[in-house]
Design a protein around this motif. Structure first.
Motif, PDB file in Angstrom:
ATOM      1  N   ASP A 110       0.850  -1.778  -0.203  1.00  0.00           N
ATOM      2  CA  ASP A 110       0.203   0.118   0.154  1.00  0.00           C
ATOM      3  C   ASP A 110       0.488   0.943   0.097  1.00  0.00           C
ATOM      4  O   ASP A 110       0.674   2.173  -1.192  1.00  0.00           O
ATOM      5  N   ALA A 111       1.422   1.956   0.474  1.00  0.00           N
ATOM      6  CA  ALA A 111       3.234   2.195   1.165  1.00  0.00           C
ATOM      7  C   ALA A 111       3.609   2.603  -0.451  1.00  0.00           C
ATOM      8  O   ALA A 111       3.886   4.474  -1.044  1.00  0.00           O
ATOM      9  N   MET A 157       2.664   1.675  -3.626  1.00  0.00           N
ATOM     10  CA  MET A 157       1.839   1.700  -4.497  1.00  0.00           C
ATOM     11  C   MET A 157       0.861   3.831  -4.374  1.00  0.00           C
ATOM     12  O   MET A 157       1.051   4.614  -4.606  1.00  0.00           O
ATOM     13  N   ASP A 158       0.756   3.962  -3.147  1.00  0.00           N
ATOM     14  CA  ASP A 158       1.269   5.427  -2.702  1.00  0.00           C
ATOM     15  C   ASP A 158       2.297   6.995  -3.368  1.00  0.00           C
ATOM     16  O   ASP A 158       1.834   7.564  -3.968  1.00  0.00           O
ATOM     17  N   ALA A 159       3.501   6.040  -3.233  1.00  0.00           N
ATOM     18  CA  ALA A 159       4.198   6.409  -3.526  1.00  0.00           C
ATOM     19  C   ALA A 159       4.528   6.668  -5.465  1.00  0.00           C
ATOM     20  O   ALA A 159       5.203   8.204  -5.939  1.00  0.00           O
ATOM     21  N   SER A 200       1.921   6.712  -6.875  1.00  0.00           N
ATOM     22  CA  SER A 200       0.695   7.002  -7.655  1.00  0.00           C
ATOM     23  C   SER A 200       0.745   8.611  -7.356  1.00  0.00           C
ATOM     24  O   SER A 200      -0.249   9.608  -8.267  1.00  0.00           O
ATOM     25  N   GLU A 201       2.267   9.293  -7.695  1.00  0.00           N
ATOM     26  CA  GLU A 201       2.350  10.942  -7.287  1.00  0.00           C
ATOM     27  C   GLU A 201       2.870  10.892  -8.959  1.00  0.00           C
ATOM     28  O   GLU A 201       2.282  11.908  -9.266  1.00  0.00           O
ATOM     29  N   ARG A 245      10.529   7.731  -2.662  1.00  0.00           N
ATOM     30  CA  ARG A 245      10.120   8.175  -1.644  1.00  0.00           C
ATOM     31  C   ARG A 245      11.595   9.112  -2.067  1.00  0.00           C
ATOM     32  O   ARG A 245      11.540   9.869  -1.445  1.00  0.00           O
TER      33      ARG A 245
END
Length: 347
Positions: A193-194, A196-198, A200-201, A255
């Motif tokens: 999940d982390a 995927m969030d990173a 997604s930018e 990140r």
């Protein structure tokens, strides 16, 4: 834009004259077939099997082949008498929420333009009722010799239509998923999940066809007589022996954080092959670190600049981040005969 089909939208008793326009275009680099020996153009010509001669487009029509090979001619006049109402009509049959439409059914995209000035009012009415109801219209229409399904939706101030496959034309995903019984850990799901969030930018507007750009570079070099661009060496990422470590390092790299411990691998999970001292980053640097360190002391070679989209880290940057951290921990090899060349970073 040139229309490819003219007709009307049937919305109950409301009829809206429209023109069908392609909503997409291909930017692929066009190639021609040539004779390898002399570079001559290859042409595909159409011959009649009975007369053994080339025929013109005006002499060609369509026909239906029966099981015994007999051909039944079918003319445009025959097709004009089809007993269906959708030959020149996009007939709306239902309205559904957009999420009800399976993306597997979606095909070619078109814009529906108002055909004449009187069509402006009913066209606007249909657009606004779709927008207010937050739904899409499912319609039937005939195009290129067959009846099709379409999905009408609002795009800006226009109405777009996506061609849809019939439900029975979509295969069921039988036998596609793994047969093995897999149990995922909460830690793995949280890290995924982390990651995927990173990632997604990166926005869709930042993506472009790098393969096409590379082909254009090769074509331009051939035209100008210059040397062809050098093929970059395959990138070798750090070997990771378990899924959790791969996820942790990927999240940090995405990140822009340093990947600590990239030179030394995590102890293997149960059932994984045991690493050698060279692989674990013990006394000797990994083979990847050796090659990366050697590149630092070697003369810089001309390589095409890396093309990345703005707005976030790409998959290539994710792999390079882990490799760079490994190289920084490895001892640099010095060549007494040559001075180290400065490294050039691509923008």
């Amino acid at each position: 834009m040139r229309s490819i089909w003219n007709g009307v939208i049937s919305f109950g008793l409301v009829r809206i004259p429209i023109k069908l326009v392609n909503a997409t275009e291909s930017h692929a680099v066009p190639f021609r077939e040539i004779h390898t020996e002399d570079g001559g153009r290859i042409r595909h010509r159409k011959f009649c099997e009975l007369e053994d001669r080339e025929v013109t487009a005006q002499e060609i029509s369509r026909g239906y082949e029966e099981a015994d090979g007999t051909i039944i001619p079918i003319t445009d006049e025959d097709l004009a008498h089809l007993p269906i109402p959708t030959t020149r009509t996009i007939e709306i049959v239902t309205f559904v929420p957009e999420e009800r439409v399976d993306p597997l059914q979606m095909g070619a995209a078109y814009y529906l333009a108002a055909g004449r000035a009187p069509a402006a009012r009913p066209y606007t009415l249909l657009r606004e009722v779709l927008r207010r109801g937050n739904r899409v219209a499912i319609a039937k229409f005939a195009l290129r010799g067959r009846e099709r399904l379409g999905m009408l939706r609002v795009v800006g101030d226009a109405i777009a239509m996506h061609g849809l496959l019939w439900p029975d034309e979509v295969r069921a995903p039988e036998g596609i998923a793994p047969d093995a019984d897999v149990t995922l850990q909460d830690r793995e799901l949280d890290l995924a999940d982390a990651l995927m969030d990173a990632l997604s930018e990166v926005g869709l507007e930042d993506l472009r066809d790098e393969y096409r750009e590379a082909v254009e570079e090769v074509v331009a070099a051939k035209i100008s007589g210059e040397a062809l661009p050098e093929v970059p060496e395959p990138e070798r990422g750090v070997r990771v022996l378990d899924l959790t470590t791969a996820l942790e390092w990927s999240v940090r790299a995405a990140r822009g954080e340093p990947v600590e411990g990239a030179g030394a691998e995590r102890p293997p999970s149960r059932g994984a092959p045991r690493a050698t001292p060279e692989e674990t980053g013990g006394r000797k640097p990994t083979s990847t670190a050796k090659k990366t360190a050697a590149k630092k002391t070697a003369p810089s070679a001309r390589k095409p600049a890396a093309r990345t989209g703005q707005g976030g880290a790409t998959g290539r940057e994710t792999r390079k981040a882990a490799a760079r951290s490994t190289a920084e921990k490895a001892p640099a090899q010095k060549d007494p005969a040559k001075k180290p060349a400065s490294r050039k970073r691509s923008a």
